[in-house]
Design a protein around this motif. Structure first.
Motif, short mmCIF file in Angstrom:
data_model
loop_
_atom_site.label_atom_id
_atom_site.label_comp_id
_atom_site.label_asym_id
_atom_site.label_seq_id
_atom_site.Cartn_x
_atom_site.Cartn_y
_atom_site.Cartn_z
N PRO A 13 0.82 -1.21 0.00
CA PRO A 13 0.00 0.00 0.00
C PRO A 13 0.86 1.27 0.00
N ASP A 14 0.38 2.30 -0.69
CA ASP A 14 1.05 3.60 -0.68
C ASP A 14 1.14 4.10 0.76
N HIS A 15 2.16 4.91 1.03
CA HIS A 15 2.37 5.54 2.33
C HIS A 15 2.67 4.55 3.45
N SER A 16 3.18 3.36 3.10
CA SER A 16 3.53 2.36 4.11
C SER A 16 4.82 2.76 4.81
N ASN A 17 4.91 2.36 6.08
CA ASN A 17 6.16 2.54 6.80
C ASN A 17 6.74 1.15 7.07
N ALA A 18 7.92 1.10 7.67
CA ALA A 18 8.59 -0.18 7.90
C ALA A 18 7.75 -1.09 8.79
N GLN A 19 7.09 -0.53 9.79
CA GLN A 19 6.25 -1.34 10.67
C GLN A 19 5.06 -1.93 9.91
N ASP A 20 4.47 -1.15 9.02
CA ASP A 20 3.38 -1.66 8.18
C ASP A 20 3.84 -2.88 7.39
N LEU A 21 5.05 -2.82 6.86
CA LEU A 21 5.58 -3.94 6.08
C LEU A 21 5.76 -5.17 6.95
N VAL A 22 6.29 -4.99 8.15
CA VAL A 22 6.46 -6.11 9.08
C VAL A 22 5.11 -6.77 9.36
#
Length: 66
Positions: A13-22
């Protein structure tokens, strides 16, 4: 957006951060290290670290053994 994750193209998803990826990868609570564009991302900064289109991300898991 498209990123390279461990050498493979992946859409996140757009605007993801590293925690979102985890969380997307279902790795929450696992011992891991993340590198974005050849720079280590400290775990304490995952929620603030914004991912960008085309980022090259490597994630490795720590595996215990004896």
């Amino acid at each position: 957006m498209q990123i390279q994750l461990n050498g493979e193209s992946r859409s996140i998803p757009d605007h993801s951060n590293a925690q979102d990826l985890v969380e997307l990868l279902e790795l929450t609570g696992k011992r891991l290290a993340m590198e974005v564009n050849r720079e280590i991302v400290p775990r304490t900064t995952y929620t603030q670290y914004r991912l960008r289109e085309g980022d090259q991300i490597e994630i490795v898991h720590a595996i215990g053994g004896g």
